[in-house]
Design a protein around this motif. Structure first.
Motif, short mmCIF file in Angstrom:
data_model
loop_
_atom_site.label_atom_id
_atom_site.label_comp_id
_atom_site.label_asym_id
_atom_site.label_seq_id
_atom_site.Cartn_x
_atom_site.Cartn_y
_atom_site.Cartn_z
N SER A 85 0.83 -1.20 0.00
CA SER A 85 0.00 0.00 0.00
C SER A 85 0.87 1.25 0.00
CB SER A 85 -0.92 0.01 1.21
OG SER A 85 -1.66 1.22 1.28
N ASN A 86 1.84 1.33 0.94
CA ASN A 86 2.74 2.48 0.95
C ASN A 86 3.99 2.20 1.77
OD1 ASN A 86 2.34 3.45 3.80
ND2 ASN A 86 0.24 3.73 3.07
N ILE A 87 4.99 3.03 1.56
CA ILE A 87 6.23 3.02 2.34
C ILE A 87 6.45 4.44 2.84
CG2 ILE A 87 8.73 2.69 2.31
CD1 ILE A 87 8.35 0.72 0.01
N LYS A 88 6.68 4.55 4.16
CA LYS A 88 6.95 5.86 4.75
C LYS A 88 8.32 5.84 5.43
CE LYS A 88 2.08 6.94 5.64
NZ LYS A 88 1.08 7.26 6.68
N VAL A 89 8.91 7.02 5.53
CA VAL A 89 10.17 7.20 6.25
C VAL A 89 9.94 8.26 7.31
CG1 VAL A 89 12.55 7.99 6.08
CG2 VAL A 89 11.60 6.55 4.29
N VAL A 104 6.39 5.91 -1.19
CA VAL A 104 5.66 5.04 -2.11
C VAL A 104 4.21 5.04 -1.67
CG1 VAL A 104 5.44 2.71 -3.06
CG2 VAL A 104 7.68 3.57 -2.40
N SER A 105 3.30 5.29 -2.61
CA SER A 105 1.88 5.31 -2.29
C SER A 105 1.10 4.66 -3.42
CB SER A 105 1.40 6.73 -2.06
OG SER A 105 0.02 6.74 -1.76
N SER A 106 0.42 3.58 -3.11
CA SER A 106 -0.38 2.86 -4.11
C SER A 106 0.37 2.70 -5.43
CB SER A 106 -1.71 3.59 -4.35
OG SER A 106 -2.44 3.69 -3.15
N PRO A 107 1.54 2.03 -5.41
CA PRO A 107 2.31 1.89 -6.65
C PRO A 107 1.61 1.02 -7.67
CG PRO A 107 3.20 0.50 -4.94
CD PRO A 107 2.13 1.33 -4.30
N ALA A 108 2.04 1.16 -8.90
CA ALA A 108 1.47 0.35 -9.98
C ALA A 108 1.79 -1.11 -9.74
CB ALA A 108 2.04 0.81 -11.32
N SER A 109 1.04 -1.98 -10.38
CA SER A 109 1.27 -3.41 -10.22
C SER A 109 2.63 -3.79 -10.80
CB SER A 109 0.16 -4.21 -10.91
OG SER A 109 0.16 -3.92 -12.29
N SER A 145 0.63 -2.83 4.14
CA SER A 145 0.09 -3.72 3.11
C SER A 145 -1.39 -3.44 2.87
CB SER A 145 0.28 -5.18 3.53
OG SER A 145 -0.49 -5.45 4.69
N THR A 146 -1.88 -3.93 1.76
CA THR A 146 -3.30 -3.80 1.45
C THR A 146 -4.06 -4.96 2.08
OG1 THR A 146 -3.18 -5.15 -0.56
CG2 THR A 146 -2.68 -2.79 -0.79
N SER A 147 -5.37 -4.95 1.91
CA SER A 147 -6.19 -6.05 2.43
C SER A 147 -6.07 -7.29 1.55
CB SER A 147 -7.65 -5.62 2.53
OG SER A 147 -8.13 -5.20 1.26
N GLY A 148 -5.34 -7.16 0.45
CA GLY A 148 -5.19 -8.29 -0.47
C GLY A 148 -4.24 -9.35 0.01
#
Length: 200
Positions: A85-89, A104-109, A145-148
């Motif tokens: 889902s995302n990466i934060k620092v 990183v926020s909702s990156p492409a597949s 992570s996402t709910s996937g």
């Protein structure tokens, strides 16, 4: 100084710890790890489905006060799945005072090696409580992570890039005096081209 510099190369997972004091999974325990681009190993962080995992590392007093909002924070990593889902620092000056940026926020597949960057203005303009820019004592990496399903990210390097000053040690400026004067006509573009030889 406030030149471009590496903040973390993630070579040693024992310097990182989660809220329970545990280190990330040792690189040598991985069955099929991706090849590192920086150094010889990366750090694995896994967030289970629809959750967040944070690892922190203590650093010597790190000063970011001299960087401008035009400079950037860059992260090299390996995206292992499509559940990220995302990466934060975060840059902490105390346990409750920090700067945060989402790299990183909702990156492409898709998977593979990636480099993501963000302007430091995003971080400096997003303080939580009252962090002290010239006394950063801890950094953290946060994976959500996402709910996937669970998501695994391999971290390779984190650095600050000085984007708005020029250091002649790492670049080149070339000048030449024209043999004859040039009269520039207003409103008409003019290119001046000359050759130079480079030897190494």
């Amino acid at each position: 100084n406030f030149d471009s510099q590496v903040i973390a190369d993630f070579e040693d997972q024992t310097s990182w710890f989660d809220s329970g004091g545990f280190n990330p999974t040792p690189y040598d325990d991985l069955v099929t790890p991706p090849a590192a681009k920086i150094g010889i190993r990366m750090m694995q962080v896994t967030a289970t489905s629809n959750s967040t995992k944070e690892y922190k590392a203590n650093i010597n007093s790190f000063d970011i006060s001299g960087y401008s909002v035009n400079d950037t924070l860059a992260l090299a990593y390996y995206k292992n799945d499509n559940n990220l889902s995302n990466i934060k620092v975060r840059f902490y000056s105390s346990a409750t005072d920090y700067y945060e940026a989402t790299l990183v926020s909702s990156p492409a597949s898709g998977t593979g090696h990636r480099i993501s960057s963000v302007s430091l203005s995003t971080m400096l303009n997003n303080p939580v409580n009252n962090p002290v820019a010239n006394d950063i004592s801890q950094i953290s990496i946060i994976v959500t992570s996402t709910s996937g399903g669970s998501s695994t990210v391999y971290f390779d390097g984190l650095r600050i890039n000085d984007e708005d000053t020029f250091d002649p040690t790492f670049g080149m400026i070339s000048r030449s005096v024209l043999a004859t004067s040039l009269n520039k006509v207003a409103g008409r573009p003019t290119d001046i081209e000359y050759k130079m030889e480079l030897t190494f």
